[in-house]
Design a protein around this motif. Structure first.
Motif, PDB file in Angstrom:
ATOM      1  N   MET A 189       0.773  -1.022  -0.051  1.00 38.40           N
ATOM      2  CA  MET A 189      -0.027  -0.052   0.063  1.00 38.40           C
ATOM      3  C   MET A 189       0.798   1.071   0.077  1.00 38.40           C
ATOM      4  O   MET A 189       1.793   1.451   0.655  1.00 38.40           O
ATOM      5  N   ILE A 190       0.444   1.977  -0.828  1.00 41.60           N
ATOM      6  CA  ILE A 190       1.211   3.527  -1.011  1.00 41.60           C
ATOM      7  C   ILE A 190       0.459   4.528  -0.688  1.00 41.60           C
ATOM      8  O   ILE A 190      -0.762   4.499  -1.350  1.00 41.60           O
TER       9      ILE A 190
ATOM     10  N   THR B  12       1.930  10.115  -2.540  1.00 40.27           N
ATOM     11  CA  THR B  12       3.258   9.709  -2.628  1.00 40.27           C
ATOM     12  C   THR B  12       3.295   8.876  -3.900  1.00 40.27           C
ATOM     13  O   THR B  12       4.433   8.913  -4.510  1.00 40.27           O
ATOM     14  N   GLY B  13       2.362   8.126  -4.151  1.00 37.07           N
ATOM     15  CA  GLY B  13       2.334   7.059  -5.183  1.00 37.07           C
ATOM     16  C   GLY B  13       2.646   7.783  -6.526  1.00 37.07           C
ATOM     17  O   GLY B  13       2.582   7.060  -7.456  1.00 37.07           O
ATOM     18  N   ASN B  14       2.331   9.036  -6.709  1.00 34.77           N
ATOM     19  CA  ASN B  14       2.509   9.578  -7.894  1.00 34.77           C
ATOM     20  C   ASN B  14       3.780   9.479  -8.644  1.00 34.77           C
ATOM     21  O   ASN B  14       3.860  10.069  -9.511  1.00 34.77           O
TER      22      ASN B  14
ATOM     23  N   PHE C  65       5.630  -0.539  -7.977  1.00 30.46           N
ATOM     24  CA  PHE C  65       5.107  -0.745  -6.667  1.00 30.46           C
ATOM     25  C   PHE C  65       3.524  -0.408  -6.756  1.00 30.46           C
ATOM     26  O   PHE C  65       2.643  -1.169  -6.226  1.00 30.46           O
ATOM     27  N   THR C  66       3.027   0.706  -7.509  1.00 29.86           N
ATOM     28  CA  THR C  66       1.503   0.872  -7.605  1.00 29.86           C
ATOM     29  C   THR C  66       0.828   0.155  -8.172  1.00 29.86           C
ATOM     30  O   THR C  66      -0.454  -0.479  -7.991  1.00 29.86           O
TER      31      THR C  66
ATOM     32  N   LYS D  32      -2.301  -2.263  -7.019  1.00 29.64           N
ATOM     33  CA  LYS D  32      -3.656  -2.440  -8.029  1.00 29.64           C
ATOM     34  C   LYS D  32      -3.798  -3.973  -8.051  1.00 29.64           C
ATOM     35  O   LYS D  32      -5.054  -4.277  -7.755  1.00 29.64           O
ATOM     36  N   ALA D  33      -3.012  -4.544  -8.467  1.00 30.27           N
ATOM     37  CA  ALA D  33      -3.278  -6.136  -8.728  1.00 30.27           C
ATOM     38  C   ALA D  33      -3.392  -6.669  -7.472  1.00 30.27           C
ATOM     39  O   ALA D  33      -4.705  -7.553  -7.360  1.00 30.27           O
TER      40      ALA D  33
END
Length: 456
Positions: free
Chosen positions: A432-433, A437-439, A446-447, A451-452
């Motif tokens: 989880m991010i 930050t995940g942008n 990792f993102t 999602k998977a």
């Protein structure tokens, strides 16, 4: 290549934040989770602050880079646990001790470090122990993935051919340089004179006529501690200290002053200021018996004979250094001067001025005349130099820079292997991010895994 180096260094870094820096730069929140391990926003910001404090260049996307390192470290650490890679408690404690000693050296004293951290040394180590173990596990997994990777000459050429020919880096002249060093031994009379002086300092201190700190500032010939009144923070397990010095120091009780002792650096008296297990604060006064022309001329004569044997070919340089040199590096790591980059290729501007002056008088393959010098500890010695190789100023090319290019190519290959391993293994972990930050573009792998996981 730079990305590989940054990533791998980041995995093993223990920052001041790890040792209990009490001020958080921002309010804590969880910005990432890998398995059951969390990453805090304050950890990211404190790591960046440490980069700045240590003089490193902080890139514009520092938060993204540090977050990537943190996520990679967690994945590697968890995989190391799955694979049961060994990391012993002794390794963790050794790392903790080493880092604590580093920060003590940065802040000057143990008390200063504890004041900055707001905790005792034992609390600092307790707080950092788990993160240090995680770091050691991540490093072990990293080694398992990349340590057996090799590079072939064909791969090196292919790597070099990708360089834009109009932007090849320029290198100044570099030299590969060996030395044989002899430190003359002072006369018996001068050694006795210095010993008597130190014994007299001890009497004056014990009589209350002068403090140890004052005497060290006035008389000590140790440039590393003279201005601090001879004070050092030491640990019984540190290898850089003379064994005789360490043994004498740890036999003392707090406040006690040693008799005069002899080490490879000269003669000392030592005062135990504070002792806590294997850690101690000591003061010492160093006196170095003066060397006269008589001793210097004897050493010059000795090295003249060694030089004659080298020129005649009756002994090679490596064997001569091992047999005759008083330079500790020559005994254990070879006689060649190591550059700041950790190899034997030195830029002229990196070398001691005395060595540069000697280089003007010898050609590649030649040996210098014996020359008197003074080392960084203030000891007089005599040395001869061997100029093994010298490169002219040039653009990067395979002929002159094969080792440098092959190392870069190997680092890139290792990075690619790690990246491939991560892409294959990241989906097997819950990730989880934080949305903000995940942008970061480099966090896409990792993102995508996050999602998977969410879609299952």
């Amino acid at each position: 290549m730079k990305k590989f180096v940054l990533l791998f260094l980041g995995l093993g870094t223990i920052t001041m934040a790890s040792f209990g820096q009490q001020k958080k730069i921002v309010a804590d929140k969880i910005v990432g989770i890998v398995g059951d391990k969390i990453i805090l926003q304050s950890d990211i910001h404190n790591a960046i602050a440490d980069m700045s404090r240590q003089g490193a260049t902080v890139p514009e996307n520092a938060e993204c880079s540090v977050m990537e390192q943190a996520l990679v470290s967690k994945v590697l650490m968890l995989q190391a646990q799955k694979d049961s890679l060994p990391v012993t408690d002794e390794e963790v404690e050794a790392e903790l001790d080493q880092r604590v000693r580093y920060f003590i050296s940065q802040y000057g004293t143990q008390e200063a470090l504890e004041s900055v951290a707001g905790k005792t040394i034992y609390q600092i180590k307790d707080d950092a122990r788990e993160s240090v173990k995680e770091s050691k596990l991540a490093q072990a997994m990293q080694r398992k993935i990349v340590d057996n990777i090799k590079i072939t000459p064909t791969e090196v050429k292919t790597y070099f051919d990708r360089y834009p020919k109009d932007s090849l880096p320029f290198f100044e002249s570099e030299v590969e340089l060996g030395q044989i060093v002899v430190y003359p031994k002072a006369s018996h009379d001068l050694e006795k004179y210095v010993m008597d002086e130190l014994a007299n300092y001890k009497k004056q201190i014990e009589a209350g006529l002068i403090s140890f700190e004052q005497a060290a500032k006035k008389y000590s010939e140790d440039p590393g501690s003279k201005d601090r009144g001879g004070q050092y923070q030491i640990n019984r397990n540190e290898k850089q200290w003379d064994p005789t010095f360490m043994a004498a120091a740890f036999r003392l009780k707090e406040g006690q002053i040693s008799n005069v002792i002899k080490t490879k650096f000269g003669y000392h008296i030592i005062q135990m200021v504070q002792k806590n297990g294997d850690d101690a604060v000591i003061r010492h006064i160093l006196r170095i018996p003066p060397i006269t022309d008589v001793e210097l001329n004897a050493s010059i004569s000795k090295l003249d004979s060694v030089r004659a044997k080298l020129i005649a070919g009756t002994i090679d340089f490596n064997n001569a250094a091992g047999k005759y040199s008083d330079d500790e590096q020559a005994k254990y790591a070879g006689p060649y001067i190591i550059s700041g980059d950790g190899d034997a290729y030195n830029r002229i501007d990196e070398l001691d001025k005395g060595i540069v002056a000697m280089l003007d008088k010898i050609k590649v393959g030649e040996y210098s005349q014996p020359t008197v010098f003074t080392d960084e500890r203030g000891k007089k010695g005599v040395r001869i130099l061997y100029l093994k190789s010298k490169s002219e100023p040039h653009r990067l090319n395979l002929k002159d820079d094969y080792n440098r290019i092959s190392q870069s190519a190997l680092e890139e290959k290792k990075y690619q292997a790690l990246d491939k391993w991560l892409k294959a293994n990241i989906p097997s972990y819950y990730i989880m991010i934080d949305a903000e930050t995940g942008n970061c573009p480099q966090l896409k792998k990792f993102t995508d895994a996050e999602k998977a996981t969410a879609s299952k």
